[in-house]
Write an enzyme that holds these catalytic residues in place. Sequence first.
Site, mmCIF file in Angstrom:
data_model
loop_
_atom_site.group_PDB
_atom_site.id
_atom_site.type_symbol
_atom_site.label_atom_id
_atom_site.label_comp_id
_atom_site.label_asym_id
_atom_site.label_seq_id
_atom_site.Cartn_x
_atom_site.Cartn_y
_atom_site.Cartn_z
ATOM 1 N N LYS A 143 -4.990 -9.719 6.346
ATOM 2 C CA LYS A 143 -4.250 -10.784 5.840
ATOM 3 C C LYS A 143 -4.881 -11.991 5.661
ATOM 4 C CE LYS A 143 -1.233 -7.862 4.053
ATOM 5 N NZ LYS A 143 -1.020 -7.855 2.623
ATOM 6 N N ILE B 279 8.722 -4.148 -2.210
ATOM 7 C CA ILE B 279 8.710 -5.510 -2.821
ATOM 8 C C ILE B 279 8.335 -5.400 -4.383
ATOM 9 C CG2 ILE B 279 7.911 -7.947 -2.569
ATOM 10 C CD1 ILE B 279 7.484 -7.389 0.295
ATOM 11 N N THR C 237 11.561 -2.176 4.210
ATOM 12 C CA THR C 237 10.667 -1.069 3.347
ATOM 13 C C THR C 237 10.367 -0.301 4.156
ATOM 14 O OG1 THR C 237 8.735 -2.464 3.910
ATOM 15 C CG2 THR C 237 9.769 -3.046 1.900
ATOM 16 N N ASP D 287 -5.936 4.259 -9.012
ATOM 17 C CA ASP D 287 -6.118 3.965 -7.679
ATOM 18 C C ASP D 287 -6.945 2.669 -7.557
ATOM 19 O OD1 ASP D 287 -6.953 3.989 -4.875
ATOM 20 O OD2 ASP D 287 -8.061 5.901 -5.001
ATOM 21 N N TYR E 23 -4.830 -5.158 10.608
ATOM 22 C CA TYR E 23 -3.921 -5.369 9.370
ATOM 23 C C TYR E 23 -3.716 -7.066 9.563
ATOM 24 C CZ TYR E 23 0.451 -5.999 6.797
ATOM 25 O OH TYR E 23 1.314 -6.434 5.835
#
Length: 233
Positions: free
Chosen positions: A152, A17, A182, A57, A148
């Site tokens: 988020k 993206i 992706t 990084d 995950y």
Amino acid sequence: MSAPRRSVLVTGGTRGIGREVVRLLAPSWRVLVGGRSEAAVAAVVAECPDAAGFVCDLADEDAVASTVAELELGASGLDAVVHSAGVVGHGSVEDTTRSDWRHVLELNVVAVSDLTRLLLPALRSAGGTVVVVNSGSGFNAGANGAVYAASKFAVRAWADSLRAEERGWVRVSSVHPGRVDTDMQRELQAAEGREYDPSIAMEVTSVARAIVFALEAPADAAVESLSIRPTSA
């Protein structure tokens, strides 16, 4: 004399993206392309009419601080930052280690907050915009997705707080895509034990256009939260 280009930093700008956001913005914006690989960043910069690299990084606090300090933004500040870099995490709560939690939260939450903190003076100067590329998992959590989704949910809360703190100075947008075609989606479907099926995912351009829409909204309007879902799922 033409007006100066607006400037935007896109993290994760060498793939997925983020790379597509860079491509769409490059004709009219000055783009700072973020990435860990100097070679990959240089390749993207070479394709843009007005761009520079932001190589570090994002998990390295000192490297981020020094890279921001070296930015040459000029008197107008920085018009926008798009937080597109991130990592996926998949696995049951039983199998997710403390190290797994630290890795995902560091990249998806802590790095986003820290980089924005360092950029806020420049963003305020420009009346800028922060766009966080979140996920549908920022609203819903399912089995094997705790780490995950937690990252988020957390970065959505962070964006809500930043928006309240900076209202009138900096616009803050959370963009929540569903499945996107992706490398990260390939990794996720592999972890789910299935062959990759692109038909259940959106094209990266569809999501990148939504991000550009948030960035280029008129100055008297803010796209605060945007959910984008595949029509096939």
